[in-house]
Design an enzyme around this catalytic site. Structure first.
Site: not given
Ligand code: GLU
Length: 502
Positions: A252-256
């Site tokens: 997801s987005k929090r992985h960059g």
């Protein structure tokens, strides 16, 4: 029978790693086996689908080199955009067939009723699926209620029994129909649902293999039942394992960066991203990891797709990306690096042929050390070449200590004095002056070349001097936004930093 696969993105956002990997596996499977790769746009979510997203998706697929045989641009069984198919009445016609055969029915249950049902089912420990209340409505009752202005949904009447299919990756899968609530085929707003439209389309587009993410596996049994109800043989299914982040949570987005566009914008080579995505779930029997597109087409096989999730490892992507940069043509790398240098104000817009040739030379120097072209302006080499600053030698800890050594200072001074100021310094002149400096100061090896490095770069480390010198001289001859001093001026200004003492 020739293979026919499809990639069916919903144009509701950017193309993400997981989806692109699905597209890539479909494409590789089709190109390996021979057949047609169909691109279908699933835009039945009217609120979230936009033409802009659709164009973005097509552009990213094109960048990656995933060309399609049918889809935007035409084909024999189009249109390939679901909203257009809907306009043509394709889904209504198929719904009509199901209603006529008693395989579908209108459902008038309100959302409130459905919620009460759901809560009761949960309380009783039953799966929270549709209870089938409207199954018993006669066609006449349904017509009357519609005539009175009610807006029903239509549901598929799931037949009893077991659904069994052989997943090409996960093996046999069996689901009892009692676990499947009657799915909605058409919403009350008059649009078909995903499950219905996808089956109608896959039948009409003669899809032989449905390769998609594992998140769709629960849809497959109901889709198989729909195929049968519509009188069609279901295709083969292959459900790809999920793509997870390094922490094993769904990507997801929090992985960059997870959208393909970001990789493109950061200057990854498309063939590198292509290569890396192929390794997310697939592996070569040879154990090799660096592949060209052609090699992947030759080697790809669904039997080598594992069941465990693919973990997206940015460091590995960078390693693979660097392997591809090492192989790429420096002129091409230059074209890709130029916008990043322009963005930093290091190059003018437009650039001249001489400037472009210089960047190609820079890329030959940098190819071993960068993974994406956005890194180019930040490299030591680019900084040394384009942002030479003599005073750095007084603050660089590596250099400061050396500058206390009188021999080091003598080498810098002598080198600066011997370098001619009236002509470009080619490698031959540079080598000769370095030798003469060595003789005059009684130095050689590191005690000669380290001070020379300081004289030319004001720093204690950096790329090989033999490779830097031609680039320094080349840059000094170019009209750049920030003018670059040549070797002689550099050495003189570093010598000036040494001060008058000692
Ligand atoms: N539009 C669906 C999606 O983007 C396609 C799923 C499928 O391949 O059936 O998830």
């Amino acid at each position: 029978m020739a293979i026919r696969t499809r990639f069916a993105p919903s144009p509701t956002g950017l193309l993400h790693v997981g989806n692109v990997r699905t597209a890539l596996f479909n494409w590789l499977f089709t190109r390996h086996g021979g057949g047609a790769f169909v691109l279908r746009i699933e835009d039945t979510d009217r609120e979230r689908s936009t033409l802009e997203h659709e164009q973005g998706i097509l552009s990213e697929l094109g960048w990656l080199g995933l060309d399609w045989d049918e889809g935007a641009g035409g084909g024999a069984v189009g249109p390939y955009r679901q909203s257009e198919r809907h306009e043509l009445g394709i889904y209504h016609r198929e719904l009509g067939r199901l209603l006529d055969h008693g395989d579908a029915y209108y459902c008038f249950c309100t959302p409130e009723q459905l919620e009460v049902d759901r809560q009761e089912s949960l309380k009783a420990g039953r799966p929270p699926q549709y209870v089938g209340r409207c199954r018993a409505n006669s066609p006449e009752q349904a017509r009357n209620r519609q005539a009175a202005g009610e807006k029903p949904v239509s549901r598929f009447k799931v037949p009893p029994g077991k659904v069994v299919f052989q997943d090409l990756i996960r093996g046999p899968i069996e689901v009892d129909a009692s676990q499947i609530g009657d799915p909605v085929l058409f919403r009350s707003d008059g649009w078909p649902t995903y499950n219905f439209a996808v089956v109608v389309d896959d039948i009409q587009m003669k899809i032989t293999h449905v390769i998609r993410g594992e998140d769709h596996i629960s849809n497959t049994p109901r889709q198989i039942l729909l195929y049968r109800a519509l009188g069609a043989e279901p295709p083969r299914f292959a459900h790809l394992p999920l793509v997870l982040g390094m922490d094993h949570a769904p990507l997801s987005k929090r992985h960059g960066d997870t959208s393909l566009r970001q990789y493109r914008e950061h200057g990854y080579l498309p063939e590198a991203v292509f290569n890396y995505l192929a390794l997310l779930g697939w592996s070569s029997p040879s154990g090799h990891e660096v592949f060209s597109k052609e090699e992947l087409v030759r080697e790809f096989d669904l039997s080598r797709v594992g069941r465990s999730a693919g973990v997206f490892d940015p460091a590995k992507l960078d390693w693979i990306a660097n392997q591809h940069i090492r192989k790429a043509d420096p002129a091409r790398l230059a074209d890709l690096a130029v916008p990043f240098l322009q963005h930093r104000g290091d190059l003018p817009e437009p650039i001249s042929l001489a400037q472009r040739a210089w960047v190609a030379g820079l890329m030959e120097l940098l190819r071993d050390s960068v993974s994406r072209l956005c890194q180019v302006p930040e490299t030591d080499a680019a900084q040394i070449l384009l942002h030479f600053e003599p005073s750095i030698c007084r603050t660089d800890p590596e250099v400061q200590a050396d500058l206390k050594d009188p021999t080091c200072r003598a080498v810098i001074r002598t080198f600066a004095e011997l370098l001619p100021h009236d002509r470009p310094i080619d490698l031959e002149i540079y080598r000769r002056i370095a030798q003469e400096t060595g003789k005059a100061t009684g130095t050689k090896g590191r005690s000669l070349y380290h001070p020379i490095r300081v004289a030319l770069t004001a720093r204690g480390s950096g790329p090989e001097l033999n490779r830097l010198v031609p680039l320094i001289e080349g840059a000094s001859a170019l009209q750049l936004p920030r003018s670059v001093p040549g070797c002689a001026r550099r050495a003189t200004s570093v010598a000036e930093q040494l001060g008058v003492d000692a």
